[in-house]
Enzyme design. Structure first.
Site, PDB file in Angstrom:
ATOM      1  N   HIS A  54      47.857  37.640  45.045  1.00 15.98           N
ATOM      2  CA  HIS A  54      47.350  37.772  43.726  1.00 15.98           C
ATOM      3  C   HIS A  54      47.074  36.388  43.239  1.00 15.98           C
ATOM      4  CE1 HIS A  54      46.165  40.279  40.203  1.00 15.98           C
ATOM      5  NE2 HIS A  54      46.002  40.905  41.006  1.00 15.98           N
ATOM      6  N   ASP A  97      49.700  33.047  31.504  1.00 17.65           N
ATOM      7  CA  ASP A  97      48.459  32.712  31.807  1.00 17.65           C
ATOM      8  C   ASP A  97      47.363  33.140  30.605  1.00 17.65           C
ATOM      9  OD1 ASP A  97      48.692  35.593  32.404  1.00 17.65           O
ATOM     10  OD2 ASP A  97      48.106  35.164  34.454  1.00 17.65           O
ATOM     11  N   SER A 136      43.465  35.494  35.231  1.00 11.96           N
ATOM     12  CA  SER A 136      44.432  34.616  35.844  1.00 11.96           C
ATOM     13  C   SER A 136      44.034  33.614  36.729  1.00 11.96           C
ATOM     14  CB  SER A 136      45.520  35.955  36.486  1.00 11.96           C
ATOM     15  OG  SER A 136      46.040  36.496  35.724  1.00 11.96           O
ATOM     16  N   HIS A 147      42.160  41.238  28.822  1.00 11.74           N
ATOM     17  CA  HIS A 147      42.914  40.038  28.216  1.00 11.74           C
ATOM     18  C   HIS A 147      42.327  39.676  26.759  1.00 11.74           C
ATOM     19  CE1 HIS A 147      43.224  38.777  32.446  1.00 11.74           C
ATOM     20  NE2 HIS A 147      44.024  39.792  32.236  1.00 11.74           N
ATOM     21  N   THR A 200      47.323  34.260  40.592  1.00 11.58           N
ATOM     22  CA  THR A 200      48.525  33.508  40.119  1.00 11.58           C
ATOM     23  C   THR A 200      48.868  32.627  41.128  1.00 11.58           C
ATOM     24  OG1 THR A 200      48.895  34.504  38.031  1.00 11.58           O
ATOM     25  CG2 THR A 200      50.334  32.902  38.476  1.00 11.58           C
ATOM     26  N   HIS A 238      47.378  45.955  30.608  1.00 11.20           N
ATOM     27  CA  HIS A 238      46.197  46.624  31.230  1.00 11.20           C
ATOM     28  C   HIS A 238      46.017  48.122  31.194  1.00 11.20           C
ATOM     29  CE1 HIS A 238      43.863  43.307  32.495  1.00 11.20           C
ATOM     30  NE2 HIS A 238      44.902  42.877  33.004  1.00 11.20           N
TER      31      HIS A 238
END
Length: 498
Positions: A141, A335, A90, A425, A143, A297
């Site tokens: 975080h 993302d 991200s 990811h 982003t 996740h």
């Protein structure tokens, strides 16, 4: 690429090839960028089919598909790789979306050499626009960080929080609205709920800078959806020490935290009130449906689908907002995809009986202090996670493995025909959505249809708002490098590394 008419000296109009808006005047007053973190095409399909089945009689053998709001706003798709990896995180992706620069995984608004790069939000603020960040993750975080902080490693949570509120950012406070989680990073270490290793009081600093500070639902409700004087800019509202709750959990406890939709409505009303006069220059707002990614996740299909539905509710609200405020344009892209989600033997109806996320399951299981864990598992945990009626041998197996999270998510996923190839990811392209009213929508679609690298999206916003991120980069680098967070990150690494 598209061909648009650019007005040159002498009044001549010629066609020029461009990857962004090239008008010599801005084409929008306001811009909204929405990130559904960790969201791929299969994620939207799962949510669409789930909602469609609930609407059409719950018969998976006679399906009727209904479009969700985002489905109606598809423009193209986006490539996501980082500079050092085909699979982005991200941080690298948000640096691309926020700053138009390709960089390494873990980088927060710095280039491959660790030098700061200006963001579209900072460019907006320096030109006099109002700005906002609305997320369901911690506000510091990866982003949201890439729009208002500059550190070499995403886990520098303390430094990111400082930058976001302007405490150690060389240009001062860049964000007028900050809504999300992550309270603990804004409290001095003397506070027992603090995550900091120092005595810096960022909430106290924010108050001195004129911010209204909110730390609970009651304080948020005083804003009255952004329509009261209490909602005058600037303000910061952080409603959880860690991430905000998954929507599947929050919806059972709405008195504890506002939803993403409520925060978006409040922020937009505040921004509209602050910029309604002709001499105000508009706003830039970044919204992140952060917890879609976290559910990916965790391979938690129920939490994933409910946060996707909330994202679609936000997309519908923003579309209707733009129809009422046609000087505003929106783009939206994830993302990255998360979980390697595929749908085989698929029937999402079992997700209907799930009333809590696997995160809430694990919290309850850890907190249980009774004498009969087996009965608690069978009577409370399993029904809450949509797995009521498991056999005694299944229950014995769950207890013996003692790995509740992965065991239950695997069972629920199998029951719904949801398959995950990874807990991380993937490199797959993601969908680009967008909306504008009238000619602005036509310009957006004609300009951004097709396949794009993620670094190219903010260049369209640059053109639409008549901004220059490069000017911000010059100012940031003129301030030296001592203020930039280093690779040896500070603070506890307990939020997560996603």
């Amino acid at each position: 690429m598209r061909y648009s008419l650019a007005l040159l000296g002498g009044g001549l109009l010629v066609a020029s090839q461009t990857a962004s808006a090239t008008w010599l005047f801005p084409s929008a007053k306001n811009f909204i960028y929405i990130v559904p973190d960790g969201f791929g095409p299969a994620s939207q399909t799962m949510a669409r089919d789930y909602v469609s089945l609930l609407r059409n009689g719950e018969n998976p053998k006679r399906p009727v598909s209904y479009q969700l709001p985002a489905d109606k706003l598809v423009i193209g798709n986006v490539r996501t790789h980082a500079s050092d990896n085909l699979i982005t995180d991200s941080a690298a992706s948000a640096t691309a979306f926020g700053c138009g620069v390709k960089t390494y995984n873990n980088a927060i608004a710095v280039d491959d050499n660790g030098q700061p790069v200006g963001s579209i939000l900072e460019a907006a603020k320096l030109k006099g626009l109002s700005t906002g960040l609305v997320v369901t993750s911690t506000i510091n975080h990866a982003t949201p960080a890439c729009y208002a902080a500059h550190v070499a490693h995403r886990n520098s949570y303390e430094k990111i929080a400082e930058h976001e509120i302007g405490y150690s950012h060389p240009l001062g406070p860049m964000v007028d609205i900050l809504l999300g989680g992550g309270r603990c990073y804004f409290k001095p270490k003397s506070d027992p709920t603090s995550c900091r290793k120092d005595d810096v009081d960022l909430f106290g600093f924010a108050k001195k800078k004129g911010y209204r500070v909110m730390q609970d639902r009651a304080a948020f409700d005083e804003l009255k959806k952004g329509t009261s004087k209490a909602a005058d800019l600037p303000y910061i509202g952080l409603f959880n020490d860690d991430q905000m709750m998954y929507e599947i959990d929050r919806s059972r406890k709405p008195e504890q935290e506002p939803s993403l939709l409520e925060m978006v409505e409040t922020a937009l009303n505040s921004l509209e009130r602050a910029t309604k006069w002709p001499w105000n220059k508009g706003y830039f707002l970044m919204i992140e449906a952060s917890r879609i990614d976290h559910a990916g996740h965790a391979n938690d299909p129920a939490a994933h689908v409910q946060d996707i539905i909330m994202y679609n509710d936000v997309m519908q609200f923003v579309k209707e907002w733009i129809d009422k405020h046609p000087d505003t344009v929106m783009m939206s892209a994830a993302d990255h995809e998360c979980g390697g989600l595929t749908l085989n033997g698929f029937n999402p109806l079992p997700l209907k009986s799930v009333s809590m996320s696997i995160e809430e399951v694990e919290r309850l299981w850890k907190a249980y202090n009774g004498t009969d864990r087996r009965d608690y598992l069978a009577q409370t945990i399993l029904p809450g996670y949509g797995l009521a009626g498991l056999s005694n041998s299944d229950i014995d197996s769950i207890l013996a493995k003692n790995n509740l999270g992965s065991d239950l998510t695997a069972r629920l996923s199998k029951k719904a025909g949801v398959n995950w190839s990874t807990g991380g990811h993937t490199a797959s392209d993601i969908t680009l959505y967008g909306y504008g009213n009238g000619w602005r929508g036509n310009d957006l679609r004609s300009s951004m249809a097709g396949n794009w690298d993620n670094t190219e999206l903010p260049k369209y916003i640059e053109g639409a708002l008549d901004l220059k991120m490069s000017d911000v980069t010059k100012k940031l680098r003129a301030a030296g490098s001592a203020w930039v967070g280093k690779r040896s990150f500070d603070g506890p690494d307990h939020v997560h590394k996603h």
